[in-house]
Each structure stands twice: as C-alpha cells, then as structure tokens.
Motif scaffolding. Structure first.
Motif, PDB file in Angstrom:
ATOM      1  N   VAL A 292       7.731   3.245   5.584  1.00  0.00           N
ATOM      2  CA  VAL A 292       6.878   4.421   5.383  1.00  0.00           C
ATOM      3  C   VAL A 292       5.769   4.070   4.388  1.00  0.00           C
ATOM      4  O   VAL A 292       4.609   4.452   4.575  1.00  0.00           O
ATOM      5  N   GLY A 293       6.114   3.310   3.356  1.00  0.00           N
ATOM      6  CA  GLY A 293       5.111   2.865   2.393  1.00  0.00           C
ATOM      7  C   GLY A 293       4.017   2.028   3.042  1.00  0.00           C
ATOM      8  O   GLY A 293       2.834   2.172   2.719  1.00  0.00           O
ATOM      9  N   ALA A 294       4.392   1.179   3.965  1.00  0.00           N
ATOM     10  CA  ALA A 294       3.400   0.360   4.682  1.00  0.00           C
ATOM     11  C   ALA A 294       2.548   1.228   5.600  1.00  0.00           C
ATOM     12  O   ALA A 294       1.324   1.078   5.665  1.00  0.00           O
ATOM     13  N   ALA A 295       3.178   2.145   6.310  1.00  0.00           N
ATOM     14  CA  ALA A 295       2.452   3.003   7.255  1.00  0.00           C
ATOM     15  C   ALA A 295       1.522   3.969   6.546  1.00  0.00           C
ATOM     16  O   ALA A 295       0.462   4.320   7.078  1.00  0.00           O
ATOM     17  N   GLN A 296       1.889   4.400   5.354  1.00  0.00           N
ATOM     18  CA  GLN A 296       1.100   5.433   4.699  1.00  0.00           C
ATOM     19  C   GLN A 296      -0.259   4.942   4.207  1.00  0.00           C
ATOM     20  O   GLN A 296      -1.061   5.740   3.731  1.00  0.00           O
ATOM     21  N   TRP A 297      -0.557   3.670   4.373  1.00  0.00           N
ATOM     22  CA  TRP A 297      -1.892   3.161   4.065  1.00  0.00           C
ATOM     23  C   TRP A 297      -2.885   3.496   5.178  1.00  0.00           C
ATOM     24  O   TRP A 297      -4.075   3.268   5.043  1.00  0.00           O
ATOM     25  N   HIS A 298      -2.408   4.027   6.296  1.00  0.00           N
ATOM     26  CA  HIS A 298      -3.256   4.216   7.473  1.00  0.00           C
ATOM     27  C   HIS A 298      -3.317   5.643   8.015  1.00  0.00           C
ATOM     28  O   HIS A 298      -3.771   5.839   9.137  1.00  0.00           O
TER      29      HIS A 298
END
Length: 191
Positions: free
Chosen positions: A161-167
């Motif tokens: 989720v942390g990785a996805a939330q950059w986009h």
C-alpha cells in the motif's frame, strides 16, 4: 590520510554498465539470452538483479538524452526478474512502483512508463490478504497476540500500500482509486 578508491568496484561497475549498454540495443530474444548466460546461484540472483537496476538508475541520473531507453530497460529487467523467479510478485510490484515514481520525478516521458492504474493494480493484486481479512491493530501492544502469518501478511500489505500510494492522483479507474483509498485508510493500523 587520504581516502583510497576501490578500483575493483569501479572496474566492476564499468563492466556492468558496458554490458547494459550492449543490452540496450538487443531485441527481446537476444536480451533473454544475455540474461540466460549470466544466471547466478539462487542466493545471489536478487542482489545481482538489483545491482543492474542500480547501475541503470545511476545512468538515468547522469543523462539528459537516452533516458527513455534506460527507463525501458529498467522496467524490462524488473518484469524479467519476476518472470524468472528472482523477485516475488510483491517484491516486483514494490520495485515497479518505486522505480516508476523516481523516473516520473526525473521527467522521463510518461509514454515509456507504466500507467498509475497498472502500478496500483499490480500492487493491490500482490496483496497477500483481502482488506476485510487483514490484521489491523488499534494499539501496537496488540502485536504479542498475532501469529507470524498474520504479522507477515499485515506487514507485506503495509509495504505494498505504501508503494501504491505514490501514484493515486494519476489513477483513472474510479473503482481502483476507491480500493486504494480504502487500503490507505487502514494503512496506519497495519503492522
């Protein structure tokens, strides 16, 4: 006393860079054979793969021309890493999200990069558990009551989720954007 450089490390990096420059000009089949010839022992493969991505990343930082080719090669290597079992589905999704974010910030043409929808979907598809099944904590002291599997799943969900939330701002699919917002809403409660 002066600092001495490690010529072996510099030489190694240059040799790797030369191989990657060669790889830039290859078609898909020749690139695959290039990787086949450089297979390492399973315990060394992930670090070697990440080193290739690091060398490319350094090339991207130092160039104004040819960035699209280097970016495309990075994305190809990450996808091959998952296809060849070097990275897990989750590890590959995280790498894709962070590398794409960095390339977007560096001004790489969006036409070369995966869409935000693709990145977020890849991250959410790699989640080990559904939102209604993931272990959430109201208090960190509750960690003692979790088993390893619950902690691992919650921690992996937190990273993805942390990785996805950059986009999120670029996501076009409203349903996908809604799913991401739901996950972001519980992220603080994940391990």
């Amino acid at each position: 006393m002066g600092r001495t450089e490690d010529p072996t490390g510099d030489d190694r990096r240059e040799a790797v860079k030369d191989g990657l420059v060669e790889l830039l000009g290859f078609d898909e089949r020749r690139r695959g054979r290039w990787l086949d010839r450089r297979q390492l022992a399973p315990n060394e493969r992930a670090n070697r793969w990440l080193y290739l991505v690091l060398v490319i990343d350094q090339e991207l930082d130092g160039q104004s021309s040819g960035q699209a080719d280097w970016a495309e090669l990075t994305l190809w290597l990450l996808r091959q890493g998952q296809a060849r079992g070097v990275f897990t589905k989750a590890g590959s999704a995280e790498q894709l999200a962070y590398c794409t974010m960095k390339m977007r910030r560096a001004g790489i043409s969006l036409a070369v990069l995966p869409s935000a929808d693709e990145i977020v979907r890849t991250c959410l598809d790699a989640l080990p558990v559904r939102l209604n099944e993931v272990t959430k904590l109201a208090d960190r002291r509750e960690l003692r009551g979790l088993d390893r599997s619950q902690m691992r799943q919650s921690r992996q969900a937190n990273r993805l989720v942390g990785a996805a939330q950059w986009h999120p701002d670029q996501v076009q699919d409203p349903r996908l954007a809604s799913q991401l917002r739901e996950w972001i809403g519980v992220k603080a409660q994940l391990v």
